[in-house]
Structure formats: C-alpha cells, structure tokens
Design an enzyme around this catalytic site. Structure first.
Site, short mmCIF file in Angstrom:
data_model
loop_
_atom_site.label_atom_id
_atom_site.label_comp_id
_atom_site.label_asym_id
_atom_site.label_seq_id
_atom_site.Cartn_x
_atom_site.Cartn_y
_atom_site.Cartn_z
N ASP A 140 0.87 -1.07 0.10
CA ASP A 140 0.00 -0.07 -0.24
C ASP A 140 0.78 1.28 -0.23
O ASP A 140 1.49 1.56 0.79
CB ASP A 140 -1.04 0.24 0.84
CG ASP A 140 -2.11 1.17 1.09
OD1 ASP A 140 -2.29 2.01 0.63
OD2 ASP A 140 -3.46 0.71 0.55
N SER B 185 -6.77 4.94 -0.48
CA SER B 185 -7.25 3.31 -0.48
C SER B 185 -8.39 2.45 -0.22
O SER B 185 -8.23 1.21 -0.58
CB SER B 185 -6.25 3.06 1.15
OG SER B 185 -4.90 3.74 1.13
N ASP C 220 -1.72 0.29 -4.34
CA ASP C 220 -2.87 1.19 -4.83
C ASP C 220 -2.56 2.30 -5.40
O ASP C 220 -3.36 2.58 -6.53
CB ASP C 220 -3.59 1.25 -3.90
CG ASP C 220 -3.57 1.10 -2.81
OD1 ASP C 220 -2.04 1.40 -2.83
OD2 ASP C 220 -4.03 1.15 -1.33
#
Length: 574
Positions: free
Chosen positions: A52, A92, A342
């Site tokens: 992430d 996110s 992401d």
C-alpha cells in the site's frame, strides 16, 4: 406453464441486474479492456499482493538497502493508472475497490458504486450510485474456490475491506467486520480483534494481554466465528500449529506492529511472509483453487510519516512475502501472482533540495549508511523516550538511529510538531537534514505505479487499475459481472412489499415475503428456519435501497409477485 415461468424469471433477472457499463476509465469502448476481451484462463489460483502506498522509488531504495535484487525485480513489469472516481489522487478504499471489483468509486467507498455529484470530468461510472458490486473473492466463492485476506493493519482497514465488504464509509470498522465475518472467508490474518467483540467485553490472549471490544451493536462476532467452525488464534506459535481448516488469526487489538518494531513491541506477532505462507498452505488444499489478497499495509503509513527506515523495511517485508508466493507459484504452475501498489504515498525521492553532497557525487554510502544505523521507526524512537523533553528526544534518536540531533534539528522538529505531530516532524526533519531522501507530501500522490506479475504476461501498455480485477478473474475463470447480477438484485425492482425494521438501529432487518433478512448477514429466517444464502443482504442507507441475492428472491418466491409493486409501499418501521 413452466416455460412461461422460466421466461418470466429470466426477464426479472435481466431487469434487476445493475447496469454495468463496459468502459475504460473515461468515456468510450475499450476493446483491449479485459472485461471486453474475456477468456477464461487455465490458471487455478490468484495471489494478489498490494504494498500500500508506494512506487518505484521505494523499490530502488530497498534494492540498495538490501544490496541485492528484490523478488519483485524478477517479475514481469507493467504500469497502472490509479485515479478514483472523484479525484486524480486516489484514496485506499476507492483504489482497493477498483482492483477488487473492476469499477471506479468515490473516496472512502468500499465495494459500492460512486456518488454522482463530484465525478472527474469525462469519467462515466460503471456501477449505480451506492449499489454493491461483486469483488473477486465473491466471484471465486461462486466457483467453489477458497478465499483469504492477509494484512498488517486491522483487517477492517481500507484495502483488505475492499475485497470483502459493501459499505460507503471506510471508517465504519464495526460494520466492516460484520461484512467480513458473514462473507465466509476461509483464512483471515491481520489485526483488529477489538472489532469482533462488544464494548465492555475483554478477550485475554494466549500470551496474557487483554483486548477490549469496541462493538456498539452488542454482537460477539468471535463467538459467531467459533460457531461457524473457525479456529481463532492470536499469536504466531498457535498460527503455525494449524495445518488445515478455516482460521481467523488476529494478532493485535488494533494494527500490527511495523516489521522493524515487532521484536521490541510485539514479539508474538507473525511476519507478513509467515502469514502469507500459512494462508497459502491452508487455502491450497482446496482442489478447486483459491484467491488470496496480501497487503503490506504499513508501507503507506511510513510514506505518510516520511520515515525512510519504516518504509524500506516494511517494503522489504512485503517483498519477502512476494518471494513466498512466487515460490509456491513456481512449484504449482497454476497460480497467478500479481503485485502492485494501490497509489503512491509521501512522494519519496532519492535526492532532495538540501542534500549535503552534489547529486552526481552521491555514493551508496550516502544513501544507505544513515538508514543502517536505524533500528526502529520514528514511532519506536518516540515510544522509547523516557520523557517528553528535548534531551530525551536527542538521547532516543542517538540510541535508536545513531544520529546526533543538533540544537537546530530539535528546534525544527518542535516547530513542526504542533501541525503534524512529533513522529512526522522527527522523520521529516531527519530525512531532510541527515539523509539524501526527500519527500513531497504527508499525503498520497497521483502518478502511475508499477505492476509486477508471474503466471501470465503483464500487459504491454499502461492499464487502468480497474483492469487488474478482470485480468485476475479471467485468468482463473471467474465472472465478476455475473456475480454482481447473482448476488445483488435491487429489491425495489422485484417488489415494494417490504419493510426495514430499524427498532434496533444497529441491527436492521428486512421483512419481506414472510421472512426476515438481517442486514449485513448471509441468511434469512423463514417459517422459523434459518436458510443460508450465497451472499450478504446489503442496505444502502443513502439511497434507502436493499440488495439481495437471486437465491433469496427464489426462496421468497418473489418473482411471481411483481404485480404487487406499488400496492404495499415500502416503509421503515421505527
């Protein structure tokens, strides 16, 4: 008669499905989009891995820091666009929804279509506002595959939640946990145990810690898991003793510790690679295959913090998990491994405005030596201060980062502290004054990110993040759009003769056809009998709509009652 009933049922199904417009990120038909060029693949498993909040900058730094190639270096590369429905810089939850479902959505939304009042210019939504859209886990379950989630955050955090829930606010951790429990994952490993337990209840771990519950609805979801046959573990030793069956392992009441901090603050927690290995071991026992999502959650938090040692060590921990997945895929030869961030976070650069050395004279030692002296994150440095004084701060930085803070450094940190907090201020100042690593923001950034693949060729062009969901689904032969049509029928398109009982606001129940369908659960109660359903009953509070599966409609015998629409208006019982 039966043929006529079959045709009527087909007509209802067609009219009730969501209009899933096949487009690229912007208007127009994209003939190269996997949704429009779908071919069922010959692979059995998919392992989706998300570090992430990063891009190639941390990949470069990690390679120098490690002194060797990374596992992701040896995978086929690609490039991915990351914007969401309402911003060129993604959050996110929306980014996770794109890669889990194949549809753009709005900031903070999880597994539902975007709102329409703030869409990006020229973006055409591909799902109805606030309507649930199936993710690859649900599509895989429809084909009998096992599914799992692994993260180092709370399992209710944005990215893992995007692969299992249908809620328009990522901050509703308790509701998210309910969706995850009733969506019947086979393996769930991460943090966030407090969201299983009611407020006022304590859970005592195998290692003696006490975790307090946070649920306001009175439900004990840990008991629900045990009743459903799950094994529950809270430490790495007990996790490692499990070799089969369904398992939830939550190793912290909230988030797990950063990889570099684990030995000091949470030695009972497993590493990301260990959780990945155990998840694969269990899920791969299903002869029909599996889908696993693995998130290196805290790479993102390190970027927010502008903390280089936090970011590089958590990315390397993620890369070790990638190595575990690649080794399985190499031996199995029926597994797709896809790894991609992401979005980017922090805007890290190698080189910055105040670098002490000329950029063309930067040596490996200039880049790496300051990091090699760091043994904990900025948060760890602060946790080890014996009090809040400047002297204690300087002492902890000296002991844990091998850096001598000057009076000017401390003054700069203290000046920043009121606006960003001590941890951010410390990492940002030390990065600027003692390393060659720069940062542009404490937030996310909007550039493309890398894609790393094994098991099928990476796309030879820049792709949109929505395409990733269809690449994975097609590779293992599951159908995302059909799953949405099967699991999420707008109940208003079938009947208006229903009510939503909200006398217990935390646990609403849809009353229809003589049955009760608890919201966010996977069953109905009819004639005092519990009937298992293939998916959740989803209530969208903003639109007031209810979504149920085709199987629920069949069990309720609603297809023959469409003529009653409008006779008994839907109402909310208060």
């Amino acid at each position: 008669m039966f043929e006529r009933m079959r045709k009527n049922a087909t007509a209802v199904a067609v009219s009730t499905c969501l209009t899933l417009v096949a487009t690229s990120a912007f208007a127009g038909w994209d003939y190269d989009h996997p949704r429009n060029n779908a071919r069922s693949g010959n692979l059995k498993n998919a392992i989706i891995m998300i570090p992430d909040g990063c891009n190639e900058a941390i990949q470069t730094l990690a390679r120098w820091y490690k002194g060797d190639s990374l596992h992701v270096d040896l995978m086929q590369p690609g490039t991915v666009k990351t914007h969401m429905a309402n911003s060129v810089i993604a959050g996110s939850a929306a980014a996770g929804t794109s890669v889990a479902t194949g549809h753009k959505t709005t900031v903070r939304f999880l597994g539902v279509g975007p709102r329409e009042n703030d869409l990006l210019t020229a973006l055409e939504p591909t799902a109805a506002p606030y309507a649930p859209i199936a993710n690859i886990m649900e599509a895989a379950q429809r084909e009998g595959k096992s599914v799992g989630l692994v993260a180092t955050s709370r399992i209710t955090h944005a990215t893992p939640a995007a692969f299992g829930v249908h809620i328009h606010n990522r901050g509703w951790d308790n509701e998210i946990m309910e969706h995850l429990v009733y969506n019947n994952f086979d393996v769930v490993l991460g943090g966030g145990a407090r969201h299983l337990l009611p407020q006022g209840e304590l859970y005592t771990t195998a290692f003696g810690a006490e975790w307090a519950g946070s649920r306001a609805d009175g439900e004990n979801l840990m008991d629900e898991l045990l009743e459903r046959g799950y094994q529950f573990v809270d430490n790495k030793d007990d996790l490692w003793s499990i070799s089969s069956g369904k398992v939830w392992g939550l190793f912290n009441a909230s988030h797990m510790q950063p990889d570099i901090d684990r030995e000091y603050f949470a030695p009972t927690e497993p590493s990301l690679a260990e959780m990945t290995a155990k998840a694969i071991e269990i899920l791969s026992q299903n002869p029909k295959g599996f889908v696993l999502m693995v998130e290196g959650s805290q790479v993102d938090w390190a970027g927010h913090n502008n903390d280089p040692i936090y970011m590089v060590t958590d990315f390397l921990a993620f890369d070790e998990a990638v190595g575990v997945a690649k080794e399985f895929a190499k031996n199995d030869r029926k597994t797709l491994v896809m790894a991609y961030p992401d979005h980017n976070t922090g805007g890290m650069t190698i080189g910055h405005y105040t670098t002490a050395v000329g950029y063309t004279a930067t040596k490996v030692e200039d880049l790496i030596d300051p990091l090699k002296g760091m043994t904990t994150t900025a948060n760890g440095v602060i946790a080890r201060m014996y009090d809040g004084s400047d002297f204690a701060l300087a002492q902890s930085v000296r002991d844990n980062w091998s850096i001598e803070l000057s009076d000017e450094d401390i003054a700069e940190i203290r000046a920043l502290q009121p606006s960003v907090g001590l941890s951010y201020a410390l990492a940002r100042t030390v990065s600027k004054n003692h390393t060659v690593i720069g940062w542009t923001t404490h937030g996310h950034t909007g550039e493309t990110v890398p894609l790393w693949m094994v098991g099928t060729p990476a796309p030879s062009r820049v792709i949109d993040n929505t395409e990733l969901a269809y690449i994975a689904a097609n590779a293992i032969g599951v159908d995302l759009d059909r799953t949405t049509q099967e699991l999420f029928v707008d109940l208003d398109e079938v009947t208006s003769n229903y009510t939503i009982d909200t006398r217990d606001p935390a646990n609403p129940v849809v009353m229809v056809g003589g049955a009760a369908l608890p919201v966010s659960k996977d069953y109905m109660i009819k004639n005092n009998e519990i009937i298992q359903l293939p998916g959740l009953t989803v209530y969208a509070p903003v639109t007031g709509k209810v979504y149920v599966s085709r199987q629920a409609i069949k069990e309720l015998d609603l297809n023959k009652k469409r003529g009653q629409r409008g006779v008994f208006p839907a109402m909310v019982v208060r």
